[in-house]
Design a protein around this motif. Structure first.
Motif, mmCIF file in Angstrom:
data_model
loop_
_atom_site.group_PDB
_atom_site.id
_atom_site.type_symbol
_atom_site.label_atom_id
_atom_site.label_comp_id
_atom_site.label_asym_id
_atom_site.label_seq_id
_atom_site.Cartn_x
_atom_site.Cartn_y
_atom_site.Cartn_z
ATOM 1 N N ASN A 9 0.912 -0.786 -0.233
ATOM 2 C CA ASN A 9 -0.238 -0.207 -0.341
ATOM 3 C C ASN A 9 0.749 1.259 0.224
ATOM 4 O O ASN A 9 1.866 1.324 0.776
ATOM 5 C CB ASN A 9 -0.998 -0.491 0.817
ATOM 6 C CG ASN A 9 -1.616 1.641 1.629
ATOM 7 O OD1 ASN A 9 -2.268 2.355 0.095
ATOM 8 N ND2 ASN A 9 -1.844 1.647 2.415
ATOM 9 N N LYS A 11 0.936 4.452 -0.524
ATOM 10 C CA LYS A 11 -0.361 5.334 0.506
ATOM 11 C C LYS A 11 -0.084 7.149 -0.606
ATOM 12 O O LYS A 11 -0.376 6.589 -1.792
ATOM 13 C CB LYS A 11 -0.179 5.352 1.321
ATOM 14 C CG LYS A 11 0.102 4.413 2.715
ATOM 15 C CD LYS A 11 0.163 4.860 3.661
ATOM 16 C CE LYS A 11 0.355 3.252 4.751
ATOM 17 N NZ LYS A 11 0.373 3.119 6.396
ATOM 18 N N HIS A 95 -9.121 1.645 5.825
ATOM 19 C CA HIS A 95 -7.671 1.625 6.148
ATOM 20 C C HIS A 95 -8.049 3.110 7.179
ATOM 21 O O HIS A 95 -8.802 3.744 6.785
ATOM 22 C CB HIS A 95 -6.607 2.376 5.086
ATOM 23 C CG HIS A 95 -5.199 2.346 5.181
ATOM 24 N ND1 HIS A 95 -5.564 3.559 6.524
ATOM 25 C CD2 HIS A 95 -4.102 1.214 5.296
ATOM 26 C CE1 HIS A 95 -3.636 2.811 6.870
ATOM 27 N NE2 HIS A 95 -3.077 1.508 6.526
ATOM 28 N N GLU A 167 -4.589 -4.809 11.147
ATOM 29 C CA GLU A 167 -3.344 -3.213 10.846
ATOM 30 C C GLU A 167 -3.588 -3.048 12.737
ATOM 31 O O GLU A 167 -4.450 -2.082 12.665
ATOM 32 C CB GLU A 167 -4.467 -2.532 10.204
ATOM 33 C CG GLU A 167 -3.620 -3.116 8.845
ATOM 34 C CD GLU A 167 -2.793 -2.333 8.037
ATOM 35 O OE1 GLU A 167 -2.014 -2.005 6.912
ATOM 36 O OE2 GLU A 167 -3.153 -0.868 7.655
ATOM 37 N N ALA A 171 0.742 0.388 15.680
ATOM 38 C CA ALA A 171 1.844 -0.665 14.934
ATOM 39 C C ALA A 171 2.518 0.202 12.976
ATOM 40 O O ALA A 171 3.230 0.039 12.661
ATOM 41 C CB ALA A 171 2.009 -1.707 14.321
ATOM 42 N N ILE A 172 1.141 1.296 12.346
ATOM 43 C CA ILE A 172 1.666 1.393 11.673
ATOM 44 C C ILE A 172 2.454 3.273 11.219
ATOM 45 O O ILE A 172 1.863 3.539 12.172
ATOM 46 C CB ILE A 172 0.128 1.690 11.101
ATOM 47 C CG1 ILE A 172 -1.092 0.698 10.742
ATOM 48 C CG2 ILE A 172 -0.089 2.882 9.366
ATOM 49 C CD1 ILE A 172 -2.044 1.054 10.720
ATOM 50 N N GLY A 173 3.486 2.554 10.271
ATOM 51 C CA GLY A 173 4.603 4.151 10.113
ATOM 52 C C GLY A 173 5.692 3.913 11.355
ATOM 53 O O GLY A 173 5.961 4.913 11.301
ATOM 54 N N GLY A 212 1.011 -2.982 9.345
ATOM 55 C CA GLY A 212 1.972 -2.374 11.133
ATOM 56 C C GLY A 212 3.614 -2.675 10.659
ATOM 57 O O GLY A 212 3.771 -3.459 11.439
ATOM 58 N N SER A 213 4.122 -1.880 10.337
ATOM 59 C CA SER A 213 5.746 -2.302 10.369
ATOM 60 C C SER A 213 6.065 -3.335 10.346
ATOM 61 O O SER A 213 7.115 -3.773 10.165
ATOM 62 C CB SER A 213 6.038 -1.499 11.714
ATOM 63 O OG SER A 213 6.123 -0.522 11.710
ATOM 64 N N VAL A 214 5.357 -4.450 9.097
ATOM 65 C CA VAL A 214 5.746 -5.678 8.622
ATOM 66 C C VAL A 214 7.097 -4.997 7.600
ATOM 67 O O VAL A 214 7.310 -4.113 6.321
ATOM 68 C CB VAL A 214 4.712 -6.182 7.246
ATOM 69 C CG1 VAL A 214 5.787 -6.941 6.954
ATOM 70 C CG2 VAL A 214 3.718 -6.354 8.469
ATOM 71 N N LEU A 232 -0.177 -6.667 4.725
ATOM 72 C CA LEU A 232 -0.550 -4.965 4.131
ATOM 73 C C LEU A 232 0.761 -4.720 3.919
ATOM 74 O O LEU A 232 0.916 -3.890 5.596
ATOM 75 C CB LEU A 232 -1.721 -5.242 4.310
ATOM 76 C CG LEU A 232 -2.468 -2.973 3.763
ATOM 77 C CD1 LEU A 232 -2.586 -3.881 2.254
ATOM 78 C CD2 LEU A 232 -3.825 -2.686 4.178
ATOM 79 N N VAL A 233 1.355 -3.866 3.592
ATOM 80 C CA VAL A 233 2.990 -3.591 4.043
ATOM 81 C C VAL A 233 3.013 -1.850 3.528
ATOM 82 O O VAL A 233 2.357 -1.608 1.828
ATOM 83 C CB VAL A 233 4.051 -3.828 3.379
ATOM 84 C CG1 VAL A 233 5.048 -3.754 3.730
ATOM 85 C CG2 VAL A 233 3.573 -5.603 3.484
ATOM 86 N N GLY A 234 2.621 -0.935 4.404
ATOM 87 C CA GLY A 234 3.777 0.273 4.128
ATOM 88 C C GLY A 234 4.972 0.451 3.699
ATOM 89 O O GLY A 234 5.609 0.036 2.402
ATOM 90 N N GLY A 235 5.341 1.439 3.811
ATOM 91 C CA GLY A 235 6.709 1.664 4.112
ATOM 92 C C GLY A 235 7.595 0.875 3.447
ATOM 93 O O GLY A 235 8.536 0.968 2.502
HETATM 94 O O1 LIG Z 1 -1.649 -0.284 4.386
HETATM 95 C C1 LIG Z 1 -0.288 -0.082 5.361
HETATM 96 C C2 LIG Z 1 -0.243 -0.054 7.124
HETATM 97 O O2 LIG Z 1 -1.148 0.995 7.231
HETATM 98 C C3 LIG Z 1 0.980 -0.636 7.265
HETATM 99 O O3 LIG Z 1 1.992 0.734 6.893
HETATM 100 P P1 LIG Z 1 3.333 0.702 7.648
HETATM 101 O O4 LIG Z 1 3.859 -1.006 7.042
HETATM 102 O O5 LIG Z 1 4.244 1.461 7.076
HETATM 103 O O6 LIG Z 1 3.608 0.374 8.655
#
Ligand SMILES: O=C[C@H](O)COP(=O)(O)O
Length: 252
Positions: A9, A11, A95, A167, A171-173, A212-214, A232-235
């Motif tokens: 993801n 973003k 989300h 999520e 733990a997100i970002g 969440g910070s995977v 589901l991975v952001g960063g």
């Molecule tokens: O959609 C992804 C999540 O918000 C996780 O984001 P993150 O991996 O940057 O913590």
């Protein structure tokens, strides 16, 4: 055995040329392996181009949000009809950033989930608690109510095809990952809720991701858990090298 679904993801990140380059590389390098499904959820302006870039590969393209109506006077919005027409296959719904900054509610999440199925899109429904809710021991009740509302009125078949992303908002970002035990405990609860809403057989088919910070350093431990079927991975989805490592972890 359920497969692992690794979804990036992005973003609100990247330019079109960066996005194209990323998908070209991942499409060329991602393994064609039945155990893993790879999805890149990108900003709306890139979707048409990315669907072209991903053609012929195992990579699927998803959106990060949509409206629940097919069309109409909703300035600035994008409909499920438009996404399906572009060849998008998945859509992230509810989300926590949409819930927090854009007034997404459990009601609109439910409407969007129905709309996704009406237009052949697979919803990735996000649920999760705040730090305050975790500290007040409200995690299970909160997540349960989000799951129940999101799935309301869906057929068992549709529930089986829904992807749930657990999520925890804290733990997100943040670099703070839930421990694999904490994550699995909630994912198991989600599966039990789905059993209650549908049946054991249906609930066993549902893909439940953790988010969440995977990152490459913690993904193996998370995916090894009984009720975690992907991430589901952001960063860590913004660079091809780390994303491909996550995809590789999903093949095991
Ligand atoms: O959609 C992804 C999540 O918000 C996780 O984001 P993150 O991996 O940057 O913590």
């Amino acid at each position: 055995m359920r497969k692992n679904v690794i979804a990036g993801n992005w973003k609100m990140n990247k330019t079109l040329s960066e996005a194209n380059q990323f998908v070209e590389e991942v499409a060329a390098k991602a393994p064609s392996n039945e155990q893993v499904e790879v999805i890149v959820c990108a900003p709306f302006p890139f979707l048409a181009s990315l669907v072209e870039k991903a053609k012929g590969s195992s990579v699927k393209i998803g959106a990060q949000n949509m409206h629940y109506e097919d069309n109409g006077a909703f300035t600035g919005e994008v409909s499920p009809v438009m996404l399906n027409d572009l060849g998008v296959t998945h859509v992230v719904i509810g989300h926590s950033e949409r819930r927090e900054y854009f007034a997404e509610t459990s009601e609109t999440v439910n409407k969007k989930t129905h709309a996704a199925f009406s237009h052949d899109l697979t919803p990735i429904v996000c649920v999760g608690e705040t730090l305050e809710q975790r500290e007040a021991n409200e995690t299970m009740n909160h997540v349960e109510s989000q799951v129940r509302k999101a799935l309301e009125g869906l057929s068992d078949e549709q529930v089986a095809d829904t992807i749930i992303a657990y999520e925890p908002i804290w733990a997100i970002g943040t670099g703070k990952t839930a421990t694999s035990d904490q994550a699995n405990e909630v994912c198991t609860h989600i599966r039990n809720v789905i059993k209650d809403v549908t049946s054991n057989e249906t609930a066993e088919k549902v893909i439940i991701q953790y988010g969440g910070s995977v990152k490459p350093a913690n993904v193996d431990e998370l995916l090894a858990k009984s009720d975690i079927d992907g991430a589901l991975v952001g960063g860590a989805s913004l660079e091809t090298a780390s994303f491909l490592k996550l995809v590789e972890a999903g093949t095991k």
